[in-house]
Write a protein that holds these residues in place. Sequence first.
Motif, PDB file in Angstrom:
ATOM      1  N   ASP A 157       0.829  -1.204   0.000  1.00 46.73           N
ATOM      2  CA  ASP A 157       0.000   0.000   0.000  1.00 46.73           C
ATOM      3  C   ASP A 157       0.867   1.259   0.000  1.00 46.73           C
ATOM      4  OD1 ASP A 157      -2.323  -1.481   0.039  1.00 46.73           O
ATOM      5  OD2 ASP A 157      -2.591  -1.362   2.209  1.00 46.73           O
ATOM      6  N   ALA A 158       1.966   1.197   0.730  1.00 47.66           N
ATOM      7  CA  ALA A 158       2.842   2.363   0.842  1.00 47.66           C
ATOM      8  C   ALA A 158       3.500   2.723  -0.485  1.00 47.66           C
ATOM      9  CB  ALA A 158       3.917   2.112   1.904  1.00 47.66           C
ATOM     10  N   ASP A 159       3.619   1.747  -1.408  1.00 45.18           N
ATOM     11  CA  ASP A 159       4.242   2.006  -2.706  1.00 45.18           C
ATOM     12  C   ASP A 159       3.328   2.760  -3.662  1.00 45.18           C
ATOM     13  OD1 ASP A 159       6.574   0.554  -2.011  1.00 45.18           O
ATOM     14  OD2 ASP A 159       5.620  -1.337  -2.602  1.00 45.18           O
ATOM     15  N   LEU A 160       2.028   2.778  -3.379  1.00 45.59           N
ATOM     16  CA  LEU A 160       1.075   3.277  -4.359  1.00 45.59           C
ATOM     17  C   LEU A 160       1.153   4.788  -4.546  1.00 45.59           C
ATOM     18  CD1 LEU A 160      -2.041   1.088  -3.507  1.00 45.59           C
ATOM     19  CD2 LEU A 160      -0.292   0.713  -5.257  1.00 45.59           C
ATOM     20  N   ALA A 161       1.705   5.485  -3.584  1.00 51.38           N
ATOM     21  CA  ALA A 161       1.850   6.936  -3.734  1.00 51.38           C
ATOM     22  C   ALA A 161       2.818   7.277  -4.859  1.00 51.38           C
ATOM     23  CB  ALA A 161       2.324   7.555  -2.419  1.00 51.38           C
ATOM     24  N   ASP A 162       3.797   6.412  -5.087  1.00 55.89           N
ATOM     25  CA  ASP A 162       4.762   6.597  -6.178  1.00 55.89           C
ATOM     26  C   ASP A 162       5.161   5.213  -6.663  1.00 55.89           C
ATOM     27  OD1 ASP A 162       6.626   7.343  -8.004  1.00 55.89           O
ATOM     28  OD2 ASP A 162       8.079   8.140  -6.564  1.00 55.89           O
ATOM     29  N   LEU A 163       4.414   4.703  -7.646  1.00 55.70           N
ATOM     30  CA  LEU A 163       4.619   3.337  -8.104  1.00 55.70           C
ATOM     31  C   LEU A 163       5.831   3.191  -9.021  1.00 55.70           C
ATOM     32  CD1 LEU A 163       3.094   0.643  -7.724  1.00 55.70           C
ATOM     33  CD2 LEU A 163       1.900   1.123  -9.880  1.00 55.70           C
ATOM     34  N   GLY A 164       6.332   4.305  -9.536  1.00 53.11           N
ATOM     35  CA  GLY A 164       7.400   4.265 -10.529  1.00 53.11           C
ATOM     36  C   GLY A 164       8.611   3.430 -10.135  1.00 53.11           C
ATOM     37  N   PRO A 165       9.202   3.638  -8.953  1.00 55.28           N
ATOM     38  CA  PRO A 165      10.388   2.867  -8.596  1.00 55.28           C
ATOM     39  C   PRO A 165      10.140   1.358  -8.533  1.00 55.28           C
ATOM     40  CG  PRO A 165      10.211   4.811  -7.219  1.00 55.28           C
ATOM     41  CD  PRO A 165       8.937   4.730  -7.992  1.00 55.28           C
ATOM     42  N   ALA A 166       8.991   0.946  -7.995  1.00 50.36           N
ATOM     43  CA  ALA A 166       8.689  -0.485  -7.916  1.00 50.36           C
ATOM     44  C   ALA A 166       8.528  -1.092  -9.303  1.00 50.36           C
ATOM     45  CB  ALA A 166       7.420  -0.712  -7.093  1.00 50.36           C
ATOM     46  N   VAL A 167       7.878  -0.370 -10.205  1.00 49.22           N
ATOM     47  CA  VAL A 167       7.703  -0.861 -11.577  1.00 49.22           C
ATOM     48  C   VAL A 167       9.047  -0.932 -12.289  1.00 49.22           C
ATOM     49  CG1 VAL A 167       6.697  -0.343 -13.831  1.00 49.22           C
ATOM     50  CG2 VAL A 167       5.335  -0.052 -11.754  1.00 49.22           C
ATOM     51  N   ALA A 168       9.897   0.064 -12.085  1.00 55.32           N
ATOM     52  CA  ALA A 168      11.210   0.070 -12.732  1.00 55.32           C
ATOM     53  C   ALA A 168      12.052  -1.112 -12.280  1.00 55.32           C
ATOM     54  CB  ALA A 168      11.928   1.385 -12.437  1.00 55.32           C
ATOM     55  N   ARG A 169      12.036  -1.409 -10.979  1.00 54.47           N
ATOM     56  CA  ARG A 169      12.796  -2.571 -10.483  1.00 54.47           C
ATOM     57  C   ARG A 169      12.258  -3.865 -11.072  1.00 54.47           C
ATOM     58  NH1 ARG A 169      12.327   0.417  -5.636  1.00 54.47           N
ATOM     59  NH2 ARG A 169      10.571  -0.890  -4.975  1.00 54.47           N
ATOM     60  N   TRP A 170      10.935  -3.988 -11.132  1.00 50.10           N
ATOM     61  CA  TRP A 170      10.321  -5.187 -11.693  1.00 50.10           C
ATOM     62  C   TRP A 170      10.657  -5.322 -13.180  1.00 50.10           C
ATOM     63  CZ3 TRP A 170       6.576  -5.313 -15.552  1.00 50.10           C
ATOM     64  CH2 TRP A 170       5.980  -6.565 -15.768  1.00 50.10           C
ATOM     65  N   TRP A 171      10.613  -4.223 -13.927  1.00 49.83           N
ATOM     66  CA  TRP A 171      10.851  -4.244 -15.365  1.00 49.83           C
ATOM     67  C   TRP A 171      12.268  -4.708 -15.704  1.00 49.83           C
ATOM     68  CZ3 TRP A 171       8.474  -4.605 -19.760  1.00 49.83           C
ATOM     69  CH2 TRP A 171       9.121  -4.237 -20.953  1.00 49.83           C
ATOM     70  N   GLU A 172      13.237  -4.394 -14.856  1.00 46.89           N
ATOM     71  CA  GLU A 172      14.613  -4.817 -15.110  1.00 46.89           C
ATOM     72  C   GLU A 172      14.706  -6.334 -15.278  1.00 46.89           C
ATOM     73  OE1 GLU A 172      17.154  -3.376 -12.061  1.00 46.89           O
ATOM     74  OE2 GLU A 172      17.044  -1.271 -12.705  1.00 46.89           O
ATOM     75  N   ARG A 173      13.927  -7.061 -14.494  1.00 43.18           N
ATOM     76  CA  ARG A 173      13.940  -8.522 -14.575  1.00 43.18           C
ATOM     77  C   ARG A 173      12.878  -9.053 -15.526  1.00 43.18           C
ATOM     78  NH1 ARG A 173      14.405 -11.009  -8.584  1.00 43.18           N
ATOM     79  NH2 ARG A 173      14.898 -12.834  -9.861  1.00 43.18           N
ATOM     80  N   ALA A 174      11.809  -8.296 -15.723  1.00 36.31           N
ATOM     81  CA  ALA A 174      10.676  -8.796 -16.500  1.00 36.31           C
ATOM     82  C   ALA A 174      10.807  -8.540 -17.992  1.00 36.31           C
ATOM     83  CB  ALA A 174       9.387  -8.160 -15.989  1.00 36.31           C
ATOM     84  N   GLU A 175      11.588  -7.563 -18.386  1.00 39.01           N
ATOM     85  CA  GLU A 175      11.613  -7.167 -19.797  1.00 39.01           C
ATOM     86  C   GLU A 175      11.987  -8.322 -20.721  1.00 39.01           C
ATOM     87  OE1 GLU A 175      13.599  -3.912 -22.861  1.00 39.01           O
ATOM     88  OE2 GLU A 175      14.362  -4.064 -20.802  1.00 39.01           O
ATOM     89  N   ARG A 176      13.065  -9.009 -20.412  1.00 34.79           N
ATOM     90  CA  ARG A 176      13.544 -10.061 -21.321  1.00 34.79           C
ATOM     91  C   ARG A 176      12.525 -11.196 -21.491  1.00 34.79           C
ATOM     92  NH1 ARG A 176      19.358 -13.168 -20.669  1.00 34.79           N
ATOM     93  NH2 ARG A 176      19.101 -14.624 -22.422  1.00 34.79           N
ATOM     94  N   PRO A 177      12.008 -11.804 -20.395  1.00 42.28           N
ATOM     95  CA  PRO A 177      11.024 -12.871 -20.599  1.00 42.28           C
ATOM     96  C   PRO A 177       9.717 -12.385 -21.209  1.00 42.28           C
ATOM     97  CG  PRO A 177      11.284 -12.392 -18.254  1.00 42.28           C
ATOM     98  CD  PRO A 177      12.392 -11.693 -18.966  1.00 42.28           C
ATOM     99  N   LEU A 178       9.328 -11.147 -20.906  1.00 44.67           N
ATOM    100  CA  LEU A 178       8.084 -10.627 -21.458  1.00 44.67           C
ATOM    101  C   LEU A 178       8.208 -10.412 -22.963  1.00 44.67           C
ATOM    102  CD1 LEU A 178       5.224  -9.687 -20.796  1.00 44.67           C
ATOM    103  CD2 LEU A 178       6.144  -7.416 -20.314  1.00 44.67           C
ATOM    104  N   ARG A 179       9.299  -9.813 -23.390  1.00 42.66           N
ATOM    105  CA  ARG A 179       9.511  -9.607 -24.825  1.00 42.66           C
ATOM    106  C   ARG A 179       9.638 -10.945 -25.547  1.00 42.66           C
ATOM    107  NH1 ARG A 179      10.213  -4.423 -26.381  1.00 42.66           N
ATOM    108  NH2 ARG A 179      10.964  -2.880 -24.868  1.00 42.66           N
ATOM    109  N   ARG A 180      10.299 -11.891 -24.924  1.00 38.97           N
ATOM    110  CA  ARG A 180      10.452 -13.202 -25.543  1.00 38.97           C
ATOM    111  C   ARG A 180       9.089 -13.865 -25.736  1.00 38.97           C
ATOM    112  NH1 ARG A 180      13.563 -16.202 -21.798  1.00 38.97           N
ATOM    113  NH2 ARG A 180      15.440 -15.282 -22.695  1.00 38.97           N
TER     114      ARG A 180
END
Length: 204
Positions: free
Chosen positions: A148-171
């Motif tokens: 809940d505390a992340d929802l005020a600024d979701l950007g950093p959490a999404v950026a961290r997730w995207w670093e690992r998710a980009e390759r399998p998602l694009r694949r």
Amino acid sequence: MTRPHPAVVVALVGNPRPGSRTLGAATALARTLAGHLGAGADPAVVDLAAHAPGLHAQPRPADVDAALATVAGADVLVVATPVYKASFTGLLKSFLDLYGPDALTGVVAVPLVVSATPAHTLVGEVHLRPVLVELGATVPTRTLSVLDADLADLGPAVARWWERAERPLRRALGAPGASEAPTPASPTASQATRQATPAPAVVR
């Protein structure tokens, strides 16, 4: 392999409260993914809070059928839920129960779980992922679990997730920038099967 058309991104929100913060988080993530993946249009949003009265109605209302078709027609589907009794919401389950077997084949799903405590960060992996896979969706990334505390600024959490998710998602999408390394065969979003045919509940 390059996709023959821009990715269609859809957000499915299982919070029963209209205008919820889960809705805001899902919309933000879907827009971020649309930007990264070069989607041809703004993401569609299916907020189940608006469809709740019709999920158990007979005959089923046209707006629910339209929501089912929108979700099944996604290339990338953000499936968002708050934690409810250590799992995803009953509202989301009721909606997914309306699909027949393999109705989400060809959909690449991204679970998004909002919780109040780190103790529930595995809800998406333990409970939501198996249901999506049972319905035929490909789930190539880890769940994006946010507090809940992340929802005020979701950007950093999404950026961290995207670093690992980009390759399998694009694949999984066959999108430009995907690794060419061989991977085990799995359903991808290039498959054409799209079903929204009702059937007896198959999700348990």
